[in-house]
Every structure is written in structure tokens, then in C-alpha cells.
Scaffold this motif. Structure first.
Motif, PDB file in Angstrom:
ATOM      1  N   TYR A   1      -3.713  -0.252  -3.498  1.00 50.38           N
ATOM      2  CA  TYR A   1      -4.656  -0.857  -2.543  1.00 50.38           C
ATOM      3  C   TYR A   1      -4.855   0.110  -1.380  1.00 50.38           C
ATOM      4  N   PHE A   2      -6.108   0.204  -0.903  1.00 53.66           N
ATOM      5  CA  PHE A   2      -6.424   1.102   0.219  1.00 53.66           C
ATOM      6  C   PHE A   2      -7.499   0.451   1.077  1.00 53.66           C
ATOM      7  N   SER A   3      -7.275   0.424   2.373  1.00 58.18           N
ATOM      8  CA  SER A   3      -8.236  -0.167   3.294  1.00 58.18           C
ATOM      9  C   SER A   3      -8.428   0.761   4.485  1.00 58.18           C
ATOM     10  N   TYR A   4      -9.692   1.096   4.767  1.00 50.88           N
ATOM     11  CA  TYR A   4     -10.025   1.918   5.927  1.00 50.88           C
ATOM     12  C   TYR A   4     -11.332   1.402   6.494  1.00 50.88           C
ATOM     13  N   GLY A   5     -11.308   0.947   7.735  1.00 50.54           N
ATOM     14  CA  GLY A   5     -12.512   0.385   8.334  1.00 50.54           C
ATOM     15  C   GLY A   5     -12.939  -0.870   7.596  1.00 50.54           C
ATOM     16  N   ALA A   6     -14.212  -0.889   7.173  1.00 52.65           N
ATOM     17  CA  ALA A   6     -14.755  -2.074   6.503  1.00 52.65           C
ATOM     18  C   ALA A   6     -14.624  -2.003   4.985  1.00 52.65           C
ATOM     19  N   MET A   7     -14.016  -0.949   4.477  1.00 50.66           N
ATOM     20  CA  MET A   7     -13.977  -0.748   3.033  1.00 50.66           C
ATOM     21  C   MET A   7     -12.581  -0.989   2.474  1.00 50.66           C
ATOM     22  N   ASP A   8     -12.485  -1.895   1.510  1.00 49.15           N
ATOM     23  CA  ASP A   8     -11.254  -2.138   0.763  1.00 49.15           C
ATOM     24  C   ASP A   8     -11.441  -1.623  -0.655  1.00 49.15           C
ATOM     25  N   ARG A   9     -10.465  -0.854  -1.140  1.00 50.89           N
ATOM     26  CA  ARG A   9     -10.568  -0.272  -2.465  1.00 50.89           C
ATOM     27  C   ARG A   9      -9.277  -0.505  -3.246  1.00 50.89           C
ATOM     28  N   GLN A  10      -9.403  -0.541  -4.583  1.00 48.12           N
ATOM     29  CA  GLN A  10      -8.247  -0.780  -5.431  1.00 48.12           C
ATOM     30  C   GLN A  10      -8.286   0.138  -6.650  1.00 48.12           C
ATOM     31  N   GLY A  11      -7.130   0.338  -7.227  1.00 49.53           N
ATOM     32  CA  GLY A  11      -7.019   1.105  -8.456  1.00 49.53           C
ATOM     33  C   GLY A  11      -5.787   0.665  -9.216  1.00 49.53           C
ATOM     34  N   ASN A  12      -5.668   1.120 -10.449  1.00 46.95           N
ATOM     35  CA  ASN A  12      -4.506   0.759 -11.256  1.00 46.95           C
ATOM     36  C   ASN A  12      -4.308   1.816 -12.336  1.00 46.95           C
ATOM     37  N   GLY A  13      -3.161   1.755 -12.976  1.00 49.49           N
ATOM     38  CA  GLY A  13      -2.871   2.717 -14.022  1.00 49.49           C
ATOM     39  C   GLY A  13      -1.433   2.597 -14.473  1.00 49.49           C
ATOM     40  N   LYS A  14      -0.862   3.731 -14.913  1.00 47.36           N
ATOM     41  CA  LYS A  14       0.507   3.743 -15.400  1.00 47.36           C
ATOM     42  C   LYS A  14       1.333   4.767 -14.628  1.00 47.36           C
ATOM     43  N   TRP A  15       2.616   4.458 -14.464  1.00 42.47           N
ATOM     44  CA  TRP A  15       3.522   5.399 -13.821  1.00 42.47           C
ATOM     45  C   TRP A  15       4.661   5.743 -14.774  1.00 42.47           C
ATOM     46  N   GLN A  16       5.194   6.946 -14.585  1.00 38.75           N
ATOM     47  CA  GLN A  16       6.345   7.369 -15.366  1.00 38.75           C
ATOM     48  C   GLN A  16       7.328   8.100 -14.458  1.00 38.75           C
TER      49      GLN A  16
END
Length: 211
Positions: free
Chosen positions: A53-68
């Protein structure tokens, strides 16, 4: 055929070993620290997937994936980023004396947050979209169009133009604010993680683990 099965078995085995070596203490929720006006959180799940999750100013953004977990480090990867964040809907010769770049979307409030760079034989013309998502210049031979999203500055798309058209209409692809992650490296420490962030420059960001 046997060679392919051997390679597949080897890949599965090495993946299992890598996952098995990851300490049980790693999964959890981590919050980015020390970056002004920015909020970001990383959730590492037990099943080796993550949410960002990332939020800066008026914009909220999301992403997903895999970790190892590999060589004492956590490596994050998401699906591959699509080649373009915009799609050309219409290109035609219009009867007016203008070259028009237009972006269309069901959310009209987002339209002024786009910019364009029009490439011509006489140089480059930069401009911001108006409330209708439109930017115009006097009619000229266009050789290329770049489109930018100011709320996600790393996202831009270039289009080559090989016609005499002077009206170009584009739509926004639905993944334009999705966060794409490629080999982001984080190192576990006592109270969290230290390393990179996919949207920020640097490799020494601190993430505190939530209790």
C-alpha cells in the motif's frame, strides 16, 4: 521428456528449500518510516504472497505479488507490468486547424492530472490536459505522442505516429495506478526491514514491524 521432468522437479525442490529456510518471524505487517507526507505498508503473508500500500497526497495505490527468502534477504516481485498504460481509441484527420490530444475516462475528475508531449518536425510541444482531458496546438505534422500521469510520475507511454492524423483519443488502462514490483530487496533486522521501495529512490528505507 525425462529431462524436462527433471528440470521441473529441480525447480520445485529448490523453491521448496528457499521457502523452508525463511524464518517464521518474517511474515507480518510492516510500515514505512521517516518519509514525510507519505504512508506505505507492506504485508508479507505466510503463503509467500505480499500486499503493498502507498499513499501520497490524494493518491492511494496498491500492488501485490510474491516474496521469497534468499541469502538472508527478502525479494519481492509482482506480475510483469503491461507495456502501455494508455490505449489509442481513435486516430483521424479532423477538419479543423488544430492537433488535438484527448483522454477519455468515466471519472472526469481525474482528467486534468494528465500531461502530453507532442513530437513534431519543428520540435516538441508539452502541455497539460484541461478539465475535459484535452490539449490542443495549431495543426502540425505529428511524429509521436507521449502521455504522462502526474499522480503516478513513473507511468508514461509513448506512441509513434505514422499518419497525417491530427486528432488522437486515448483511454486510461485500469492498471495505471497499480504498483508493479521487480526484484525489490529487503533485509530483515531486529525490529523490521531495511531496503528498497518500488516507488522511491534509495535502498536504505526502514520498515517497522507492527506488533
Amino acid at each position: 521428456m525425462k529431462q524436462k521432468l527433471y528440470l521441473l522437479s529441480f525447480m520445485l525442490f529448490t523453491g521448496f528449500i528457499s521457502a523452508a529456510q525463511a524464518p517464521n518471524s518474517i511474515p507480518g505487517e510492516y510500515h514505512l518510516q521517516g518519509v514525510m507526507e507519505t504512508a506505505s505498508a507492506l504485508l508479507l503473508k505466510q503463503d509467500s504472497t505480499f500486499e503493498l500500500y502507498f499513499s501520497y497526497g490524494a493518491m492511494d495505490r496498491q500492488g501485490n505479488g510474491k516474496w521469497q527468502f534468499q541469502d538472508g534477504k527478502i525479494i519481492l516481485n509482482s506480475r510483469s507490468r503491461p507495456e502501455r498504460d494508455f490505449a489509442l481509441v481513435t486516430s483521424k484527420v479532423a477538419s479543423d486547424d488544430l492537433t488535438t490530444i484527448k483522454i477519455v475516462d468515466s471519472n472526469a475528475q481525474i482528467l486534468p492530472f494528465f500531461e502530453t508531449l507532442i513530437k513534431t518536425a519543428g520540435g516538441e510541444k508539452y502541455g497539460k490536459m484541461n478539465q475535459e482531458g484535452m490539449f490542443q496546438i495549431p495543426k502540425t505534422k505529428t511524429t509521436g505522442i507521449d502521455l504522462f500521469f502526474t499522480l503516478a510520475p513513473e507511468r508514461y507511454t509513448s506512441f509513434a505516429v505514422e499518419s497525417d492524423d491530427n486528432y488522437f483519443e486515448f483511454r486510461i488502462e485500469p492498471w495505471i495506478i497499480e504498483i508493479f514490483v521487480e526484484n525489490v530487496v529487503l533485509k530483515p533486522e531486529k525490529d523490521g526491514l531495511v531496503g528498497e521501495h518500488p516507488l522511491l529512490k534509495g535502498d536504505a528505507f526502514s520498515y517497522e514491524k507492527m506488533k
